[in-house]
Enzyme design. Structure first.
Site, PDB file in Angstrom:
ATOM      1  N   CYS A   2      76.518  30.073  -3.967  1.00 16.61           N
ATOM      2  CA  CYS A   2      76.819  28.738  -4.471  1.00 16.61           C
ATOM      3  C   CYS A   2      77.226  27.811  -3.332  1.00 16.61           C
ATOM      4  CB  CYS A   2      77.930  28.729  -5.517  1.00 16.61           C
ATOM      5  SG  CYS A   2      77.618  29.778  -6.917  1.00 16.61           S
ATOM      6  N   ARG A  27      72.469  28.799  -0.116  1.00 18.90           N
ATOM      7  CA  ARG A  27      73.597  29.560  -0.656  1.00 18.90           C
ATOM      8  C   ARG A  27      73.375  29.990  -2.115  1.00 18.90           C
ATOM      9  NH1 ARG A  27      78.197  28.915   2.458  1.00 18.90           N
ATOM     10  NH2 ARG A  27      79.464  29.521   0.688  1.00 18.90           N
ATOM     11  N   TRP A  74      74.298  30.332  -7.502  1.00 17.52           N
ATOM     12  CA  TRP A  74      73.796  31.708  -7.462  1.00 17.52           C
ATOM     13  C   TRP A  74      74.577  32.422  -8.547  1.00 17.52           C
ATOM     14  CZ3 TRP A  74      75.684  36.671  -6.715  1.00 17.52           C
ATOM     15  CH2 TRP A  74      74.736  37.647  -6.402  1.00 17.52           C
ATOM     16  N   ASN A 100      82.709  27.739  -6.330  1.00 14.76           N
ATOM     17  CA  ASN A 100      82.001  28.812  -5.613  1.00 14.76           C
ATOM     18  C   ASN A 100      82.957  29.986  -5.532  1.00 14.76           C
ATOM     19  OD1 ASN A 100      80.648  30.440  -3.741  1.00 14.76           O
ATOM     20  ND2 ASN A 100      81.429  29.282  -2.004  1.00 14.76           N
ATOM     21  N   GLY A 101      82.568  31.127  -6.089  1.00 13.40           N
ATOM     22  CA  GLY A 101      83.449  32.303  -6.054  1.00 13.40           C
ATOM     23  C   GLY A 101      83.448  32.992  -7.397  1.00 13.40           C
ATOM     24  N   GLU A 486      65.880  47.728   9.594  1.00 14.45           N
ATOM     25  CA  GLU A 486      65.877  46.269   9.508  1.00 14.45           C
ATOM     26  C   GLU A 486      64.480  45.746   9.143  1.00 14.45           C
ATOM     27  OE1 GLU A 486      67.855  43.971   9.193  1.00 14.45           O
ATOM     28  OE2 GLU A 486      66.853  42.169   9.875  1.00 14.45           O
ATOM     29  N   LYS A 490      63.691  43.508   5.867  1.00 13.48           N
ATOM     30  CA  LYS A 490      63.062  42.182   5.974  1.00 13.48           C
ATOM     31  C   LYS A 490      61.868  42.087   5.050  1.00 13.48           C
ATOM     32  CE  LYS A 490      65.184  40.411   7.538  1.00 13.48           C
ATOM     33  NZ  LYS A 490      66.501  40.211   8.048  1.00 13.48           N
ATOM     34  N   GLU A 493      62.988  42.085   1.223  1.00 11.65           N
ATOM     35  CA  GLU A 493      63.726  40.924   0.703  1.00 11.65           C
ATOM     36  C   GLU A 493      62.875  39.660   0.593  1.00 11.65           C
ATOM     37  OE1 GLU A 493      67.111  39.301   2.847  1.00 11.65           O
ATOM     38  OE2 GLU A 493      66.253  39.921   4.751  1.00 11.65           O
ATOM     39  N   HIS A 509      61.414  65.677   6.116  1.00  9.16           N
ATOM     40  CA  HIS A 509      62.351  66.234   5.139  1.00  9.16           C
ATOM     41  C   HIS A 509      62.227  65.561   3.769  1.00  9.16           C
ATOM     42  CE1 HIS A 509      64.204  68.619   8.249  1.00  9.16           C
ATOM     43  NE2 HIS A 509      64.258  67.532   9.021  1.00  9.16           N
ATOM     44  N   LYS A 608      72.216  33.257   0.898  1.00  6.62           N
ATOM     45  CA  LYS A 608      72.484  33.490   2.313  1.00  6.62           C
ATOM     46  C   LYS A 608      73.858  34.082   2.557  1.00  6.62           C
ATOM     47  CE  LYS A 608      71.508  33.067   6.683  1.00  6.62           C
ATOM     48  NZ  LYS A 608      70.586  34.106   7.181  1.00  6.62           N
TER      49      LYS A 608
END
Ligand code: M6R
Length: 613
Positions: A2, A27, A74, A100-101, A486, A490, A493, A509, A608
């Protein structure tokens, strides 16, 4: 998680807020809304989707007014729809709030308020908060500033909020705890936002609101700040260093692409002033008082999330290999809940681009209680982690706006390398020859990255071959095992293709069972490190028909004969190779995502800055 913006002054608030929300859209972007105050009351406009959808929805409405608040969401509590979008109104419609929170105890507050006759329209925790403020305002017959303070005393959780009141068009109230908020000071006007990007265009003078602080922001008066416990605070005014160009796309089609291509410069910025050109001595001003403590630490415990956690893994290899300091790398979200053993001789190092990640912050809080020394490696100057830690180093990568972390990762590795070799040098665990070798190589990294970026067209062609794959396996060993993790993160996402990263030798394995002639396998097979061992892993993949994309050292002939596609990177010390091998993987994900029609800057369900647990 947010983004929030507020404006109070003499200008029209709506365009300032919309522009600000677009800058904060990274955000959260599942719904957006604004409240504008004018002589007729408070106009509330909300819409599901992106800020552009809100703009379209509001296009034929009269949004005149010189005070306003705006939010890009969000979702946490309640699905993304128009009703759950912020701002939320009090029961009498006189207060409007953005948040926001997360209000953790919202349900018990809601039940109490329902028992007192309140009714709710949305499923959000935020609506509960604005009703709680209304409740205290009426019950105690106090002004909004005091009502917000009283209400926040009953709230458990994290918040950055702005609240405005019908009929009061020169003032609103902002508060924060656990979520970021800063106030820009103009001439007869104030700007409030989750980060500096909506503010920098108008003023460079800002006040970062502290945790547990509430501000009364009146366009005609000085800032009035107090704590939730009712102690007055003197605002500490700071100068913003952010430039406007840094937060714009600058001719690129997306922030992600811009940020990938910025990496040579970002690395230069991270290194700037930190290596003495004559003596090659490293200075990390932010941790200089703590060097002894780090050198003598029982352990360094690295806490981080996502991409920053992958950088932490590379940090583990660097610190253990070069400085012989024992390192543990922890997912911040797990660390805090598993009753970890931490003592005063431990150094807990949080790595975070945003400096606001809730899990990393909470892990640090726990380590603080246990008496550990807290360090941070962050990108956003003035964010919560640098404020909480005893010492740290900024990455100076400049704003990273694309949700997928790229230049932040690369520059985090640079800072970790500087820290590790500084410690290694001080402890005498590497020779002077090795020290100089690493420094020389570090200084060459920007031009080597530049060379890799020139392979963009080749990588785009490879992406076209694999864009319809449904699964990917990424393999690497040693320093390049975290790069495999990574690379896989990438891809998943931004392109929504399932991908897994594995240590190449672990493949046998289990994951080897996945390999068939449909399965693309990306393998990092650079010359230094465990090259021969990786060659065997390549053979194992080939024997099962897998389609191989290999990241190889320039001039490599052996892997070229085996792999379907090779992307060359310049030769480099094994310790620094992640700085190079990670770049083609960023580009590969970028192109695949683009070809699949995905929004690379704002991938679905993500945000983000993850400021909720
Ligand atoms: O701001 P942080 O570095 O603390 O963020 C941590 C993760 O949320 C972040 O790296 C996330 O995994 C990115 N989307 C990865 O590209």
């Amino acid at each position: 998680m947010c983004g929030i913006v507020g404006y109070v002054g003499d200008k029209q608030a709506y365009p300032i807020i919309i522009k600000g929300l677009k800058r904060l859209e990274y955000r959260g972007y599942d719904s957006a809304g604004v409240s504008i105050g004018n002589k007729d009351g408070i106009l509330v406009l909300k819409e599901k989707g992106k800020v552009a959808d809100l703009e379209a929805y509001a296009a034929d409405r009269d949004s005149t007014g010189s005070i306003g608040i705006g939010h890009t969401r969000w979702a946490t509590h309640g699905v993304p729809n128009q009703v759950n979008a912020h701002p939320h109104l009090s029961g009498d419609g006189k207060l409007s709030l953005i948040h926001n929170g997360i209000i953790e105890n919202y349900d018990s507050i809601k039940q109490t308020l329902i028992s007192k006759g309140h009714t709710f329209k949305s499923d959000t925790d935020t609506e509960v908060l604005v009703h709680l403020i209304e409740y205290f305002k009426e019950k105690e017959q106090v002004n909004l500033f005091e009502a917000v303070r009283l209400a926040l005393n009953h709230v458990v959780g994290a918040y950055a909020i702005i609240v405005m009141e019908q009929g009061i068009n020169n003032e609103f109230i902002a508060a924060r705890k656990g979520s970021p908020l800063l106030i820009g000071i103009g001439k007869g006007e104030y700007f409030v936002a989750s980060d500096a990007s909506p503010i920098v265009e108008y003023t460079r003078e800002v006040v970062y609101l502290g945790d547990g602080e509430i501000a009364r922001i009146n366009k005609d008066e000085e800032l009035d700040i107090k704590t939730i416990a009712n102690m007055s605070k003197t605002p500490f005014i700071e100068e913003l260093e952010l430039s406007l160009e840094a937060i714009e796309k600058g001719g690129f089609s997306s922030f992600m692409l811009k940020e990938i291509f910025e990496q040579p410069k970002s690395v230069i910025d991270t290194l700037r002033g930190r290596i003495n050109p004559e003596t090659k001595e490293i200075t990390l001003g932010g941790i200089s008082d703590y060097e002894q403590k780090i050198m003598n630490a029982d352990r360094i415990i690295i806490v981080a999330c996502g991409t920053s956690w992958h950088a932490g893994l590379i940090g583990e290899y660097l610190f253990e290999d070069l400085a012989r300091i024992s390192v543990e790398v922890e997912y911040a979200s797990e660390f805090r809940y598993r009753n970890p053993i931490i003592n005063e001789n431990d150094v807990v190092l949080a790595i975070s681009q945003s400096g606001e990640t809730a899990d990393s912050l909470a892990a640090l809080e726990l380590a603080k209680e246990k008496g550990a020394t807290l360090l941070g490696i962050c990108n956003v100057v003035g964010s919560s982690i640098p404020r909480l830690t005893h010492a740290g180093s900024y990455t100076h990568a400049g704003p990273e706006i694309g949700v997928a972390s790229t230049k932040a990762f690369t520059t985090q590795i640079i800072v970790l390398t500087l820290m590790a070799i500084k410690m290694a040098h001080k402890k005498g665990t590497i020779t002077m020859k090795k020290y100089h070798e690493i420094i020389t190589e570090l200084e060459l990294i920007p031009e080597k990255i530049e060379k890799i970026l020139k392979k963009n067209d080749q990588i785009e062609k490879i992406a076209a071959e694999f864009k319809d794959a449904t699964n990917f396996l990424y393999l690497g060993r040693g320093y390049n095992f975290p790069v495999a993790l990574e690379g896989a993160l990438k891809l998943k996402e931004i392109s929504y293709i399932h991908a897994e990263g594995y240590p190449a030798a672990e493949m046998k394995h289990g994951p080897i069972a996945l390999i068939d002639d449909e399965m693309p396998i990306v393998i990092i097979a650079t010359k230094k490190g465990n090259y021969d061992k990786v060659l065997s892993n390549i053979q194992e993949v080939k024997a099962r028909g897998g389609r191989l994309i290999a990241i190889v050292t320039e001039g490599d002939k052996t892997v070229k004969e085996l792999a379907d596609y090779c992307i060359e990177v310049p030769d480099c010390l094994d310790e620094l190779s992640p700085l190079l091998t990670n770049i083609p993987l960023q580009l590969l994900s970028y192109h695949i995502a683009l070809m699949r029609g995905c929004n690379v800057d704002m991938p679905r369900n993500l945000a983000k800055s993850v400021t909720v647990e």
